[in-house]
Design a protein around this motif. Structure first.
Motif, PDB file in Angstrom:
ATOM      1  N   ASP A  72       0.853  -1.191   0.000  1.00  0.00           N
ATOM      2  CA  ASP A  72       0.000   0.000   0.000  1.00  0.00           C
ATOM      3  C   ASP A  72       0.885   1.236   0.000  1.00  0.00           C
ATOM      4  OD1 ASP A  72      -2.405   1.268  -0.238  1.00  0.00           O
ATOM      5  OD2 ASP A  72      -3.023   1.007   1.844  1.00  0.00           O
ATOM      6  N   GLY A 115       1.217   5.401   1.054  1.00  0.00           N
ATOM      7  CA  GLY A 115       0.730   6.407   1.976  1.00  0.00           C
ATOM      8  C   GLY A 115       0.143   7.618   1.277  1.00  0.00           C
ATOM      9  N   ILE A 128       4.306   0.615   2.243  1.00  0.00           N
ATOM     10  CA  ILE A 128       4.415  -0.474   3.207  1.00  0.00           C
ATOM     11  C   ILE A 128       4.042  -1.752   2.484  1.00  0.00           C
ATOM     12  CG2 ILE A 128       2.032  -0.162   4.043  1.00  0.00           C
ATOM     13  CD1 ILE A 128       3.101  -0.982   6.846  1.00  0.00           C
ATOM     14  N   TRP A 142       7.517  -7.263   7.425  1.00  0.00           N
ATOM     15  CA  TRP A 142       7.166  -5.958   6.879  1.00  0.00           C
ATOM     16  C   TRP A 142       8.326  -5.418   6.040  1.00  0.00           C
ATOM     17  CZ3 TRP A 142       2.313  -4.257   8.121  1.00  0.00           C
ATOM     18  CH2 TRP A 142       1.734  -4.666   9.333  1.00  0.00           C
ATOM     19  N   THR A 194       9.163  -1.365   4.533  1.00  0.00           N
ATOM     20  CA  THR A 194       8.731   0.011   4.298  1.00  0.00           C
ATOM     21  C   THR A 194       9.817   0.743   3.530  1.00  0.00           C
ATOM     22  OG1 THR A 194       9.646   0.814   6.393  1.00  0.00           O
ATOM     23  CG2 THR A 194       7.350   0.072   6.413  1.00  0.00           C
ATOM     24  N   ARG A 218      -3.503  -3.006   3.918  1.00  0.00           N
ATOM     25  CA  ARG A 218      -4.162  -1.767   3.538  1.00  0.00           C
ATOM     26  C   ARG A 218      -4.078  -0.797   4.701  1.00  0.00           C
ATOM     27  NH1 ARG A 218      -3.630  -1.596  -0.956  1.00  0.00           N
ATOM     28  NH2 ARG A 218      -4.729  -3.532  -1.408  1.00  0.00           N
ATOM     29  N   LEU A 219      -3.494   0.380   4.454  1.00  0.00           N
ATOM     30  CA  LEU A 219      -3.370   1.402   5.478  1.00  0.00           C
ATOM     31  C   LEU A 219      -4.734   1.961   5.856  1.00  0.00           C
ATOM     32  CD1 LEU A 219      -0.278   3.256   3.995  1.00  0.00           C
ATOM     33  CD2 LEU A 219      -0.307   1.965   6.154  1.00  0.00           C
ATOM     34  N   GLY A 226      -4.720   6.989   9.343  1.00  0.00           N
ATOM     35  CA  GLY A 226      -3.313   6.932   9.699  1.00  0.00           C
ATOM     36  C   GLY A 226      -3.008   6.188  10.978  1.00  0.00           C
ATOM     37  N   GLY A 234      -2.874   2.890  11.499  1.00  0.00           N
ATOM     38  CA  GLY A 234      -2.230   1.595  11.375  1.00  0.00           C
ATOM     39  C   GLY A 234      -2.580   0.941  10.048  1.00  0.00           C
ATOM     40  N   ALA A 235      -2.645  -0.397  10.046  1.00  0.00           N
ATOM     41  CA  ALA A 235      -2.874  -1.125   8.802  1.00  0.00           C
ATOM     42  C   ALA A 235      -3.650  -2.410   9.062  1.00  0.00           C
ATOM     43  CB  ALA A 235      -1.556  -1.451   8.111  1.00  0.00           C
ATOM     44  N   LYS A 283       2.139   4.205  14.408  1.00  0.00           N
ATOM     45  CA  LYS A 283       2.352   5.488  13.739  1.00  0.00           C
ATOM     46  C   LYS A 283       3.549   5.438  12.806  1.00  0.00           C
ATOM     47  CE  LYS A 283      -1.021   7.989  15.388  1.00  0.00           C
ATOM     48  NZ  LYS A 283      -2.068   8.555  14.484  1.00  0.00           N
ATOM     49  N   PRO A 330       5.728  -0.452  12.184  1.00  0.00           N
ATOM     50  CA  PRO A 330       4.765  -1.557  12.227  1.00  0.00           C
ATOM     51  C   PRO A 330       5.291  -2.794  12.944  1.00  0.00           C
ATOM     52  CG  PRO A 330       5.708  -1.343  10.025  1.00  0.00           C
ATOM     53  CD  PRO A 330       6.147  -0.138  10.803  1.00  0.00           C
TER      54      PRO A 330
END
Length: 355
Positions: free
Chosen positions: A88, A90, A97, A105, A107, A148-149, A153, A155-156, A172, A175
């Motif tokens: 996803d 931002g 992410i 994860w 990022t 999916r965020l 804002g 989290g996911a 924030k 993750p």
């Protein structure tokens, strides 16, 4: 997902036609080192080799309703790099992410020049945690398939295919420090086939008929009519619906378009001839309601004549000109014959489709 033997061999052989052996990670994912089991994201060096043309033997830039805007072949000396099954973007259009189906994860920031994807920066990797803060190490618990965020804002959302669960990670910035919180699903979301279940999570627009609900779609868990089982998780239209399955394509991800319709990424694997196909299909959001069977037009289709692999993740964002941009990622299954690809396209709209 991890494919049955025939499909896995087909993917490996098909990708071998396109990828040099030296550019991919090992066939079997090695065990995590002790340092990799500690929560918290840490820097990881990622090499990005540009893909200039989407067609292997052609100069076309338009494909169906989309224009190709660059791609990357990603690789790393990191032993656990790869297996990315969801992505996803931002709100800034560049921070991303991703989740890997080995419980990790990734990022970073996408780099573009003149609207074309040219690189990645500030990449960090970390282990995913369960609801008790323990690293997801066992394959049966670590099979993250889509991310999916949250629009606010906070989290996911992440789907896990082998357990067929949806979980929310509240964070924030990091993750890998977040614990999983299970998300309650409709009672009808039972009986899905393990390793063929929840492959997709999309968050509907808050102002639309689905009122901001997560929407989940199964990959190959089908209803009695042979269509993909799907659910609106909550809100005024909560409940089960079905997505028409056609041409042996399976759903691998989905996201809502700026106009509110649902964009699905689909994949087809064939043994004879050996290969993999992908397509993008549009589902009208207004048609999604309990009991509905929904279908929509194919917006783009690609084959091994194009620069694709096992395409599993999809993200929707907006480019500098206000057009919808689609970012796709492939899952290399930790297989040396496959590649980790990032591909970007902008939507030209149905009136300019070249079919």
């Amino acid at each position: 997902m991890r494919h049955p033997l025939r499909a896995a061999l087909a993917l490996a052989l098909a990708a071998a036609l396109a990828a040099p052996l030296s550019s991919a990670p090992g066939l079997v994912a090695p065990a995590l080192a002790a340092s990799d089991q500690k929560p918290g994201m840490r820097p990881v060096t990622v090499h990005a080799e540009p893909i200039q043309r989407f067609q292997r033997n052609g100069d076309a830039t338009r494909f169906g309703e989309f224009e190709f805007r660059g791609g990357l072949i990603l690789s790393s000396n990191e032993r656990r790099f790869g297996s990315f099954s969801g992505i996803d973007i931002g709100p800034d259009g560049s921070r991303f992410i991703a989740v890997a189906d080995i419980g990790r994860w990734l990022t970073g920031r996408l780099v573009r020049a003149s609207g074309h994807l040219v690189g990645v920066e500030e990449t960090r990797s970390g282990v995913m945690l369960d609801d008790k803060g323990r690293p997801l190490l066992r394959r049966s618990r670590a099979d993250a398939e889509a991310v999916r965020l949250a629009p606010d804002g906070s989290g996911a959302y992440v789907t896990f295919e082998q357990s067929n669960t949806l979980k929310f990670y509240r964070f924030k910035t990091d993750p890998s420090l977040a614990r999983a919180t299970p998300v309650a699903l409709p009672k009808s979301a039972r009986g899905m086939v393990g390793n063929q279940g929840l492959e997709t999570v999309a968050i509907a627009p808050a102002s639309g008929p689905l009122a901001g609900s997560p929407v989940i779609v199964s990959e190959q868990s089908l209803d009695a009519a042979g269509n993909h089982r799907a659910w609106v998780v909550r809100g005024p239209r909560a409940g089960a619906f079905s997505v028409v399955r056609s041409d042996d394509y399976d759903v691998t991800d989905g996201a809502f378009m700026p106009d509110g319709d649902l964009l699905l990424l689909e994949r087809r694997v064939t043994a004879l001839p050996v290969g993999v196909n992908m397509r993008l299909r549009r589902i009208p959001a207004g048609a999604i309601r309990p009991g509905a069977v929904v279908d929509g037009p194919v917006m783009m289709e690609a084959s091994m004549a194009d620069q694709i692999d096992n395409m599993e993740g999809l993200a929707v964002s907006t480019d500098d000109d206000g057009r919808m941009r689609v970012t796709l990622v492939s899952d290399d299954n930790q297989n040396p014959f496959q590649r980790t690809l990032l591909l970007e396209f902008v939507w030209l709209g149905p009136s300019t489709a070249l079919n």
